[in-house]
Design a protein around this motif. Structure first.
Motif, PDB file in Angstrom:
ATOM      1  N   GLN A   1      -4.815   7.547   9.330  1.00 15.08           N
ATOM      2  CA  GLN A   1      -4.438   6.163   9.599  1.00 15.08           C
ATOM      3  C   GLN A   1      -3.115   5.860   8.899  1.00 15.08           C
ATOM      4  O   GLN A   1      -2.904   6.239   7.747  1.00 15.08           O
ATOM      5  CB  GLN A   1      -5.517   5.205   9.091  1.00 15.08           C
ATOM      6  CG  GLN A   1      -6.861   5.334   9.792  1.00 15.08           C
ATOM      7  CD  GLN A   1      -6.829   4.724  11.181  1.00 15.08           C
ATOM      8  OE1 GLN A   1      -6.082   3.781  11.428  1.00 15.08           O
ATOM      9  NE2 GLN A   1      -7.651   5.251  12.086  1.00 15.08           N
ATOM     10  N   LEU A   2      -2.213   5.198   9.591  1.00 16.56           N
ATOM     11  CA  LEU A   2      -0.895   4.897   9.043  1.00 16.56           C
ATOM     12  C   LEU A   2      -0.504   3.466   9.400  1.00 16.56           C
ATOM     13  O   LEU A   2      -0.661   3.041  10.550  1.00 16.56           O
ATOM     14  CB  LEU A   2       0.146   5.882   9.601  1.00 16.56           C
ATOM     15  CG  LEU A   2       1.573   5.697   9.104  1.00 16.56           C
ATOM     16  CD1 LEU A   2       1.671   6.100   7.637  1.00 16.56           C
ATOM     17  CD2 LEU A   2       2.553   6.522   9.942  1.00 16.56           C
ATOM     18  N   LYS A   3       0.034   2.758   8.415  1.00 13.53           N
ATOM     19  CA  LYS A   3       0.530   1.411   8.643  1.00 13.53           C
ATOM     20  C   LYS A   3       2.002   1.484   9.029  1.00 13.53           C
ATOM     21  O   LYS A   3       2.812   2.086   8.331  1.00 13.53           O
ATOM     22  CB  LYS A   3       0.361   0.557   7.394  1.00 13.53           C
ATOM     23  CG  LYS A   3       0.805  -0.890   7.588  1.00 13.53           C
ATOM     24  CD  LYS A   3       0.580  -1.717   6.333  1.00 13.53           C
ATOM     25  CE  LYS A   3       1.032  -3.157   6.554  1.00 13.53           C
ATOM     26  NZ  LYS A   3       0.834  -3.997   5.343  1.00 13.53           N
ATOM     27  N   ILE A   4       2.333   0.870  10.145  1.00 13.26           N
ATOM     28  CA  ILE A   4       3.717   0.857  10.637  1.00 13.26           C
ATOM     29  C   ILE A   4       4.474  -0.216   9.856  1.00 13.26           C
ATOM     30  O   ILE A   4       4.131  -1.399   9.897  1.00 13.26           O
ATOM     31  CB  ILE A   4       3.779   0.602  12.151  1.00 13.26           C
ATOM     32  CG1 ILE A   4       2.856   1.587  12.887  1.00 13.26           C
ATOM     33  CG2 ILE A   4       5.197   0.712  12.646  1.00 13.26           C
ATOM     34  CD1 ILE A   4       3.210   3.026  12.655  1.00 13.26           C
ATOM     35  N   ALA A   5       5.527   0.212   9.136  1.00 17.37           N
ATOM     36  CA  ALA A   5       6.245  -0.713   8.258  1.00 17.37           C
ATOM     37  C   ALA A   5       7.474  -1.330   8.915  1.00 17.37           C
ATOM     38  O   ALA A   5       7.770  -2.502   8.700  1.00 17.37           O
ATOM     39  CB  ALA A   5       6.662   0.013   6.974  1.00 17.37           C
TER      40      ALA A   5
ATOM     41  N   GLY B   1       6.466   4.567   9.291  1.00 20.59           N
ATOM     42  CA  GLY B   1       5.511   4.287   8.223  1.00 20.59           C
ATOM     43  C   GLY B   1       5.726   5.257   7.075  1.00 20.59           C
ATOM     44  O   GLY B   1       6.563   6.163   7.145  1.00 20.59           O
TER      45      GLY B   1
ATOM     46  N   ASN C   1       3.983  -2.205  17.178  1.00 21.82           N
ATOM     47  CA  ASN C   1       2.805  -2.334  16.310  1.00 21.82           C
ATOM     48  C   ASN C   1       3.196  -2.450  14.828  1.00 21.82           C
ATOM     49  O   ASN C   1       2.494  -1.964  13.949  1.00 21.82           O
ATOM     50  CB  ASN C   1       1.880  -1.124  16.484  1.00 21.82           C
ATOM     51  CG  ASN C   1       1.410  -0.962  17.911  1.00 21.82           C
ATOM     52  OD1 ASN C   1       1.988  -0.201  18.678  1.00 21.82           O
ATOM     53  ND2 ASN C   1       0.365  -1.695  18.279  1.00 21.82           N
TER      54      ASN C   1
ATOM     55  N   GLY D   1       3.358  -3.669  11.260  1.00 29.67           N
ATOM     56  CA  GLY D   1       2.389  -4.403  10.461  1.00 29.67           C
ATOM     57  C   GLY D   1       0.954  -4.013  10.729  1.00 29.67           C
ATOM     58  O   GLY D   1       0.056  -4.453  10.008  1.00 29.67           O
ATOM     59  N   GLU D   2       0.706  -3.189  11.732  1.00 31.56           N
ATOM     60  CA  GLU D   2      -0.644  -2.756  12.065  1.00 31.56           C
ATOM     61  C   GLU D   2      -0.899  -1.341  11.535  1.00 31.56           C
ATOM     62  O   GLU D   2       0.027  -0.555  11.345  1.00 31.56           O
ATOM     63  CB  GLU D   2      -0.854  -2.773  13.583  1.00 31.56           C
ATOM     64  CG  GLU D   2      -0.644  -4.136  14.218  1.00 31.56           C
ATOM     65  CD  GLU D   2      -0.823  -4.085  15.717  1.00 31.56           C
ATOM     66  OE1 GLU D   2      -1.319  -3.043  16.215  1.00 31.56           O
ATOM     67  OE2 GLU D   2      -0.468  -5.063  16.400  1.00 31.56           O
ATOM     68  N   ARG D   3      -2.155  -1.033  11.305  1.00 31.10           N
ATOM     69  CA  ARG D   3      -2.567   0.312  10.886  1.00 31.10           C
ATOM     70  C   ARG D   3      -3.126   1.029  12.099  1.00 31.10           C
ATOM     71  O   ARG D   3      -4.113   0.584  12.696  1.00 31.10           O
ATOM     72  CB  ARG D   3      -3.597   0.218   9.768  1.00 31.10           C
ATOM     73  CG  ARG D   3      -4.036   1.569   9.210  1.00 31.10           C
ATOM     74  CD  ARG D   3      -4.906   1.379   7.990  1.00 31.10           C
ATOM     75  NE  ARG D   3      -4.168   0.813   6.895  1.00 31.10           N
ATOM     76  CZ  ARG D   3      -3.467   1.520   6.008  1.00 31.10           C
ATOM     77  NH1 ARG D   3      -3.411   2.850   6.145  1.00 31.10           N
ATOM     78  NH2 ARG D   3      -2.838   0.934   5.030  1.00 31.10           N
TER      79      ARG D   3
ATOM     80  N   ARG E   1       1.090   8.299  18.459  1.00 31.67           N
ATOM     81  CA  ARG E   1      -0.134   7.503  18.440  1.00 31.67           C
ATOM     82  C   ARG E   1      -1.281   8.295  19.032  1.00 31.67           C
ATOM     83  O   ARG E   1      -1.141   8.957  20.064  1.00 31.67           O
ATOM     84  CB  ARG E   1       0.053   6.207  19.216  1.00 31.67           C
ATOM     85  CG  ARG E   1       1.020   5.230  18.584  1.00 31.67           C
ATOM     86  CD  ARG E   1       1.043   3.935  19.352  1.00 31.67           C
ATOM     87  NE  ARG E   1      -0.285   3.336  19.415  1.00 31.67           N
ATOM     88  CZ  ARG E   1      -0.575   2.187  20.020  1.00 31.67           C
ATOM     89  NH1 ARG E   1       0.398   1.523  20.627  1.00 31.67           N
ATOM     90  NH2 ARG E   1      -1.802   1.709  20.029  1.00 31.67           N
TER      91      ARG E   1
END
Length: 388
Positions: free
Chosen positions: A296-300, A311, A327, A329-331, A352
């Motif tokens: 799982q990775l949060k897109i920064a 991310g 996306n 801000g989403e993980r 993805r």
């Protein structure tokens, strides 16, 4: 002041030797001289001239020796001093019978010549032997120590000193390396590094001033925590900049230069110096990410290319994700497709991961919504529930 005094003393000694050396000339030669006082003056002048030359060479030798002594490790300095003393002791013990021999006046100069040559030969020999085998002195000082015995026998190599670059001090990760025990041996802070940190702390630029003060604060705290291990080397080497002076200090001490500057590390390696690049160490300690790994990775933020999102892993590694631009801000679940390694870091490429279960659930819920009116009878046509 000291160099001037040395030159004056050598000139006086040379002039005195030339002036008094007239009395040592054969009488037959002196009888042919019409003006003995003039001969004394000429020999005294030549003696002063040669004394001046000898004083210049001695001053250069003294400055070079002082630089080596200030930057030399204590154990090596003690072993060399002991070797020199032992060599001179052997020389004088062998000279005692020679000095007691009755020699004719014509060859009496053999005694002082033998004394000088023997002291120089045995002194230099003892110095060199102590430099090569000086570690065996550990057995004399601490014979019960297993580590001392292993070092003396050459089985265990002693830890080399670590010379800190300004970039490492400002970086701040030095404390973690010392606390974790990764770095061994003495930690040497050169005077040129302290001067550069002070110049940064006094800068009018707020960013540079903050970096300089942070570095000085870190050194102060480490000096309080590691009292004897952290050593400040006050030797002022000649060089164009801090990098040249650090390389000279590393060459003199035989230590390891610790830096985060890529160019400085490569130049030091070119000069056959020991270098530890902290950035390369951090890269080497990062966990390996292989193609096909899922996480799982949060897109920064957005990527450079279209439809890319960026991310970061827990260790700071940048991950470029295809199709994640919308996306931020989403993980998201991602799959690693490759990685790029370069001297400044590592970049991981991913895409993805298709979420099949979520899509099927979504489709089922939409289907229920579309067929809800046909499958669910109206509330007025439902049979009432039997009451108990």
């Amino acid at each position: 002041m000291v160099d001037s005094l040395i030159l004056i003393l050598f000139m006086i000694s040379g002039a005195a030797a030339g002036w008094l050396g007239v009395d040592l000339l054969p009488r037959a030669m002196l009888a042919e001289v019409d003006n003995p006082e003039g001969l004394r003056t000429v020999l005294g002048g030549f003696g002063a001239f040669f004394g001046l030359i000898a004083g210049v060479f001695f001053g250069q030798l003294r400055r070079s020796l002082m630089r080596q002594v200030r930057s030399m490790p204590t154990d090596l300095l003690v072993s060399r001093a002991v070797g020199l003393i032992l060599g001179l002791l052997v020389a004088n013990l062998l000279l005692a019978p020679i000095l007691l021999l009755p020699l004719p006046w014509e060859v009496v100069f053999v005694k002082p010549l033998a004394a000088v040559l023997s002291n120089v030969f045995f002194g230099v020999s003892g110095y060199n032997l102590a430099e090569v085998h000086g570690r065996t002195l550990l057995r004399l000082f601490n014979p019960s120590s297993t580590e001392a015995l292993l070092v003396a026998e050459g089985v265990l190599q002693p830890a080399s000193a670590k010379i800190l670059d300004t970039s490492v001090v400002i970086d701040g990760r030095l404390r973690g390396l010392l606390d974790s025990g990764v770095l061994e041996g003495q930690v040497i802070v050169a005077q040129c590094v302290i001067d550069e940190l002070q110049a940064l702390a006094d800068s009018s630029n707020a960013e540079k001033r903050g970096r300089g003060r942070r570095g000085l604060k870190l050194l102060t705290e480490l000096r309080e925590q590691y009292v004897r291990r952290l050593v400040v080397n006050s030797t002022r080497y000649e060089g164009k900049g801090v990098d040249d002076k650090l390389q000279a200090l590393t060459a003199d001490t035989g230590g390891t230069l610790l830096t985060t500057d890529y160019n400085l590390a490569k130049v030091a390696e070119l000069k056959s110096l020991k270098v530890l690049n902290l950035s390369e160490l951090v890269i080497a300690l990062r966990p390996e990410v292989q193609p096909g790994d899922e996480f799982q990775l949060k897109i920064a933020r957005e990527g450079k290319e279209a439809d890319q999102g960026v991310g970061y892993l827990d260790d700071g590694t940048m991950v470029v994700v295809e199709g994640a631009r919308e996306n931020i801000g989403e993980r998201l679940p991602v799959v690693v497709t490759g990685a790029l390694q370069n001297p400044t870091g590592r970049i991981v490429f991913a895409r993805r991961e298709p979420v099949l279960h979520a899509s099927a659930t979504e489709a089922g819920s939409h289907g229920n919504e579309r067929g809800g009116e046909r499958s669910t009878p109206p509330a007025s046509k439902r049979k009432p529930r039997a009451s108990r």
